[in-house]
Enzyme design. Structure first.
Site, PDB file in Angstrom:
ATOM      1  N   THR A 109       9.598  -3.250  19.005  1.00  0.00           N
ATOM      2  CA  THR A 109       8.497  -2.830  18.128  1.00  0.00           C
ATOM      3  C   THR A 109       7.961  -4.010  17.342  1.00  0.00           C
ATOM      4  OG1 THR A 109       9.193  -0.526  17.868  1.00  0.00           O
ATOM      5  CG2 THR A 109       7.656  -1.350  16.272  1.00  0.00           C
ATOM      6  N   TRP A 151      18.052   0.497  21.846  1.00  0.00           N
ATOM      7  CA  TRP A 151      16.668   0.733  22.262  1.00  0.00           C
ATOM      8  C   TRP A 151      16.391   0.045  23.608  1.00  0.00           C
ATOM      9  CZ3 TRP A 151      17.751   1.758  17.377  1.00  0.00           C
ATOM     10  CH2 TRP A 151      16.934   2.629  16.645  1.00  0.00           C
ATOM     11  N   ASN A 197      15.838   7.210  25.441  1.00  0.00           N
ATOM     12  CA  ASN A 197      14.862   6.448  26.210  1.00  0.00           C
ATOM     13  C   ASN A 197      13.557   7.220  26.162  1.00  0.00           C
ATOM     14  OD1 ASN A 197      14.521   8.131  28.806  1.00  0.00           O
ATOM     15  ND2 ASN A 197      16.742   7.896  28.665  1.00  0.00           N
ATOM     16  N   GLU A 198      12.484   6.550  26.494  1.00  0.00           N
ATOM     17  CA  GLU A 198      11.160   7.141  26.365  1.00  0.00           C
ATOM     18  C   GLU A 198      10.891   8.222  27.408  1.00  0.00           C
ATOM     19  OE1 GLU A 198       7.876   6.227  24.383  1.00  0.00           O
ATOM     20  OE2 GLU A 198       9.686   6.493  23.235  1.00  0.00           O
ATOM     21  N   GLU A 274      14.987   9.853  13.605  1.00  0.00           N
ATOM     22  CA  GLU A 274      14.026   8.808  13.248  1.00  0.00           C
ATOM     23  C   GLU A 274      12.777   9.494  12.739  1.00  0.00           C
ATOM     24  OE1 GLU A 274      13.360   5.631  16.042  1.00  0.00           O
ATOM     25  OE2 GLU A 274      11.336   5.302  15.272  1.00  0.00           O
TER      26      GLU A 274
END
Length: 632
Positions: A109, A151, A197-198, A274
């Site tokens: 990020t 991440w 994970n995305e 988060e």
């Protein structure tokens, strides 16, 4: 107990949910308390209907990517003061949870955090600053809950694919080694590990991680899954008993204060693992207040974790000042205790993990919400937020009653706990820009951290390095050490880059000694006016002065190297030191190699300003020394 504009305390001493005995005022500004006849909504707090879910705490997140990068460079006493505002009980935010990134050598990020295993046969549990941060948090609050979440992963974990779960045994061993390293080398017991994970979650990996934890003697470590979205993990937990036994907490990112029916059916702990990601001004503080209450009122979430803990990265990177407080100037020592610190204190200073929510919580008729928590030993804390444009009196009733007039956009805590306070330190030094003259020879024999001060790795990892084979002036250097594209959800550039300085810089000279370690295909650069970083770094523009191991040079207007301003022969080779000098003034740039002009008067139409930087042509080994900047 009001902290949004100025910290004050209203303490209610009473029998638990019984008749109010008296009220003690310690107020910095007026509150209207009325017992006469007035129009008021009535709300009942009652434990006779039973208690609600167990409160697990409020926390902050360091990482996701490199959000605490500049904090470690603060001199004392300012660094310790910042840590006190974050973690010291009954002082500031008094955080009860610290979640950190398990560094994966990848842009996640706002920057890159180093892995404890750059390569498969490599282990080093002293890289980065998250170990230090966890120790400091634990020093202040021994009961703080510690969470680790990867991440991203080094490239070797994915065997060349941008996916970490094709070889789940490798990924599980990698994560467990970090947890074991925290215990063995830093005396830190990690309480939870997240899986995220995305794209999706992998049930096979979750089960294997549970098995690997247990086999390693880490039965106490709990799993948060999928640490992303409520679905599809919650459906799978309902139909897969083995998976349900492996997962302890369902974590959601930015749930919007709501959950789904399937999550409630699992009977698992529900966390907002988060949340926030909001500019930390007064409006952001109000958003945080609403989240903290309504995550439970609307979604029965018993823990909320802010991304991020402290905005300690260059403000012009993505999501600048999205922390609970701001500490982005180690060169001055300036930091700012923002309103979210005190919003957090409304709950954390007056209730602890293990307390229970009452079932009688809810929304105020005209907007806002209230929650109530008890330790079941006679203590009660009520937190009310009115983050709406209203003004109304609230009338609480049970055996005894009182009426409290609530102002708009405020947070109130009514409590039997009398230990809360607004911790204070003398004002830190005044804010100021990054120094216009800067030099670092990296000559630190035993550095406290693997990163050099003020450098913010955007892709790749630049670490202090001792070159024992070099008896000359370059024994201590900064070295880029990542040699394979990492596994990451973000858009990493193909080049590595670390930025430094002031985003407003326009006319400047950047100088650095460089050493390529890749024959023929190696390349390095220094740069000025770099206009992008973080997850946008791939599209960064600026003035990039490259030299290559094949004896050529190039000047480009972008990091990817497509817009060429000048190019030619340089005579540079691998395994030899070269000094690069880049001067940018107005619309022209000039470059020197080893003190002699190599090119000059390249036309630069944009960008007009940006950071200085160093980097490499690809993920490759290279060294940097004697970095200097002079701003005109």
């Amino acid at each position: 107990y009001i902290i949004t504009r100025e910290f004050a305390a209203l303490t209610v001493q009473s029998d638990f949910l019984g008749t109010l005995v008296r009220m003690i005022y310690k107020l910095s500004f007026a509150i209207a308390l009325c017992f006469d006849i007035c129009i008021a909504e009535s709300y009942v707090l009652d434990d006779k209907v039973g208690l609600g879910r167990t409160f697990d705490g409020i926390g902050g997140l360091s990482g996701g990517g490199a959000t605490s990068r500049l904090l470690v460079n603060y001199a004392e006493p300012y660094r310790s003061q910042i840590l006190d505002y974050l973690f010291k009980p009954n002082f500031g935010a008094s955080l009860q949870i610290l979640k950190v990134e398990i560094g994966g050598d990848a842009q996640t990020t706002d920057g890159t955090e180093p892995s404890h295993m750059h390569y498969e046969n490599d282990e080093n549990f002293f890289r980065g600053y998250e170990w230090w941060l966890m120790r400091e948090a634990k020093k202040r609050n021994p009961n703080i809950t510690l969470i680790g979440l990867p991440w991203a992963f080094p490239g070797w974990v994915g065997h060349g694919k941008n996916w970490p779960y094709d070889f789940p045994d490798i990924t599980a061993s990698y994560v467990v080694s970090w947890i074991l390293g925290a215990e063995q080398y830093h005396d830190l017991n990690i309480d939870y590990v997240g899986i995220w994970n995305e794209r999706n979650f992998d049930s096979k990996y979750i089960k294997l991680l549970r098995y690997t934890l247990d086999k390693s003697g880490l039965e106490r470590v709990r799993i948060i899954a999928s640490d992303n979205l409520w679905q599809p993990i919650t459906y799978s937990l309902c139909v897969d008993q083995e998976l349900a036994e492996a997962v302890d907490v369902i974590g959601a990112h930015y749930p919007g204060t709501t959950t789904v029916i399937e999550a409630l059916k699992t009977q698992k702990k529900l966390w907002s693992s988060e949340d926030y990601s909001t500019f930390n001004d007064e409006v952001g503080g109000g958003c945080w207040a609403r989240i903290l209450n309504q995550n439970y009122v609307n979604g029965l979430m018993t823990a909320t974790i802010s991304w991020n803990l402290v905005a300690s990265y260059y403000e012009d990177l993505p999501f600048g000042r999205d922390g609970l407080m701001t500490a982005e100037e180690p060169w001055t020592g300036n930091y700012v205790v923002e309103s979210p610190i005190w919003i957090t204190a409304h709950t954390t200073q007056f209730s602890q993990p293990g307390w229970s929510y009452l079932q009688t919580v809810g929304h105020l008729v005209h907007g806002g919400s209230y929650v109530a928590l008890t330790d079941s030993k006679g203590n009660l804390t009520v937190v009310i937020e009115t983050m709406v444009s209203i003004y109304l009196p609230i009338h609480y009733i049970y055996d005894g009653s009182f009426t409290l007039s609530l102002d708009v956009d405020e947070v109130y805590t009514l409590t039997t706990i009398s230990t809360g306070q607004k911790g204070t330190y003398p004002d830190p030094p005044a804010s100021g820009p990054f120094p216009k003259v800067y030099f670092d020879d990296f000559n630190v024999a035993n550095p406290s951290f693997s990163e050099a001060p003020d450098f913010a790795d955007q892709t790749g990892v630049f670490e202090y390095y001792i070159n024992l084979t070099d008896p000359g002036p370059h024994v201590f250097t900064l070295r880029q050490v990542v040699t394979q594209m990492p596994v990451t959800w973000a858009t990493d550039a193909d080049q590595t880059i670390s930025v430094i300085g002031d985003y407003k810089w326009q006319n400047l000279t950047v100088m650095c000694d460089v050493f390529m370690e890749t024959v023929k295909t190696g390349g390095v650069f220094i740069a000025a006016r770099v206009d992008k970083g973080g997850q946008s770094v791939r599209s960064a523009k600026g003035v990039f002065f490259w030299v290559f191991a094949d004896g050529s040079y190039k000047v480009t207007n972008d990091l990817v190297g497509k817009t060429v301003l000048a190019e030619g022969l340089s005579g540079t080779r691998a395994y030899g030191w070269h000094t690069l000098t880049l001067t940018v003034e107005g619309e022209y740039a000039t470059g020197l190699l080893n003190g002699y002009p190599l090119w000059k008067d390249a036309v630069v139409l944009g960008p007009k300003n940006g950071w200085a930087a160093i980097g490499t042509h690809s993920f490759e080994l290279a060294q940097f020394d004697n970095f200097a900047v002079e701003v005109k």
